[in-house]
Motif scaffolding. Structure first.
Motif, short mmCIF file in Angstrom:
data_model
loop_
_atom_site.label_atom_id
_atom_site.label_comp_id
_atom_site.label_asym_id
_atom_site.label_seq_id
_atom_site.Cartn_x
_atom_site.Cartn_y
_atom_site.Cartn_z
N ALA A 50 43.86 36.91 39.92
CA ALA A 50 43.97 37.34 41.32
C ALA A 50 42.62 37.10 41.99
CB ALA A 50 44.35 38.80 41.41
N LEU A 51 42.66 36.56 43.19
CA LEU A 51 41.45 36.34 43.96
C LEU A 51 41.33 37.43 45.01
CD1 LEU A 51 39.02 34.45 44.63
CD2 LEU A 51 40.50 33.45 46.39
N TYR A 52 40.28 38.23 44.89
CA TYR A 52 39.97 39.23 45.91
C TYR A 52 39.10 38.54 46.95
CZ TYR A 52 41.90 42.81 42.89
OH TYR A 52 42.75 43.57 42.13
N GLN A 76 46.37 36.00 46.06
CA GLN A 76 45.21 36.31 46.91
C GLN A 76 45.38 37.72 47.45
OE1 GLN A 76 44.63 33.18 49.83
NE2 GLN A 76 45.36 31.67 48.35
N ARG A 77 44.35 38.53 47.25
CA ARG A 77 44.39 39.93 47.69
C ARG A 77 43.29 40.16 48.71
NH1 ARG A 77 45.08 42.59 41.65
NH2 ARG A 77 47.12 41.64 41.22
N ASP A 78 43.67 40.63 49.89
CA ASP A 78 42.70 40.89 50.95
C ASP A 78 41.99 42.21 50.67
OD1 ASP A 78 41.22 40.96 53.25
OD2 ASP A 78 42.92 41.09 54.62
N ALA A 79 40.70 42.13 50.42
CA ALA A 79 39.91 43.32 50.08
C ALA A 79 39.06 43.81 51.24
CB ALA A 79 39.02 43.01 48.88
N GLN A 80 39.27 43.26 52.42
CA GLN A 80 38.43 43.66 53.55
C GLN A 80 38.79 45.05 54.09
OE1 GLN A 80 37.99 40.73 56.59
NE2 GLN A 80 36.18 41.74 57.40
N CYS A 100 35.95 37.28 44.53
CA CYS A 100 35.93 37.76 43.15
C CYS A 100 37.25 37.37 42.50
CB CYS A 100 35.74 39.27 43.12
SG CYS A 100 35.70 39.92 41.44
N LEU A 101 37.16 36.69 41.39
CA LEU A 101 38.35 36.28 40.65
C LEU A 101 38.53 37.22 39.47
CD1 LEU A 101 40.62 34.14 40.34
CD2 LEU A 101 39.06 32.90 38.81
N GLU A 118 30.50 29.93 40.83
CA GLU A 118 30.92 30.23 39.46
C GLU A 118 32.44 30.22 39.34
OE1 GLU A 118 29.14 33.82 38.00
OE2 GLU A 118 27.12 33.15 38.56
N ILE A 119 33.12 30.72 40.36
CA ILE A 119 34.59 30.72 40.34
C ILE A 119 35.11 29.28 40.35
CG2 ILE A 119 36.66 31.32 41.67
CD1 ILE A 119 35.06 33.83 42.66
N ILE A 120 34.55 28.46 41.21
CA ILE A 120 34.98 27.05 41.30
C ILE A 120 34.70 26.33 39.99
CG2 ILE A 120 34.45 24.84 42.42
CD1 ILE A 120 34.19 26.50 45.06
#
Length: 134
Positions: A50-52, A76-80, A100-101, A118-120
């Motif tokens: 999951a991508l925050y 994809q999770r919206d963390a805003q 953040c992954l 780093e994620i990429i």
């Protein structure tokens, strides 16, 4: 003074945010083409991630573009906004920092990977090199 600074940056986000999203849409990369079986395996692996992220964060846009380039269907999770996603990010990862992954292994242990570069790099190593080896 603190209120003035917050208001300034909030206004800036409101003005620049739509432009960043438009740029993301216009610069949408072509996805990697895999066989249906290979794409199915990639989708299975992506289901444990999951991508925050924030919609208009330039670093999050960079990661989303790479996900499109690699044809990765990562949640994809919206963390805003304050809420469940933001709380999970802070509790699990330790920081309210995006992108953040979250990578969950088969045993249920989670690794939280911060920093767009780093994620990429992780996604390319895991999915691009495997696609080129096939």
């Amino acid at each position: 003074m603190k209120t003035v600074i917050r208001t300034f940056f909030k206004t800036l986000r409101l003005v620049i945010g739509p432009l960043l999203l438009l740029g993301e849409r216009l610069a949408r990369p072509t996805g990697l083409v895999r066989s249906p079986a290979a794409q199915g395996e990639v989708d299975r692996q992506c289901s444990s991630m999951a991508l925050y992220q924030y919609k208009t964060c330039p670093f999050c846009i960079k990661v989303r573009q790479e996900m499109r380039r690699l044809s990765l269907r990562i949640e994809q999770r919206d963390a805003q906004p304050p809420g469940e996603n933001r709380e999970a990010l802070v509790t699990g990862g330790g920081q309210a920092k995006v992108p953040c992954l979250k990578i969950t292994d088969q045993a249920g242990h989670s690794q939280w990977l911060y920093e767009s570069g780093e994620i990429i790099d992780y996604l390319r190593q895991r999915f691009l090199n495997a696609a080129q080896a096939s």
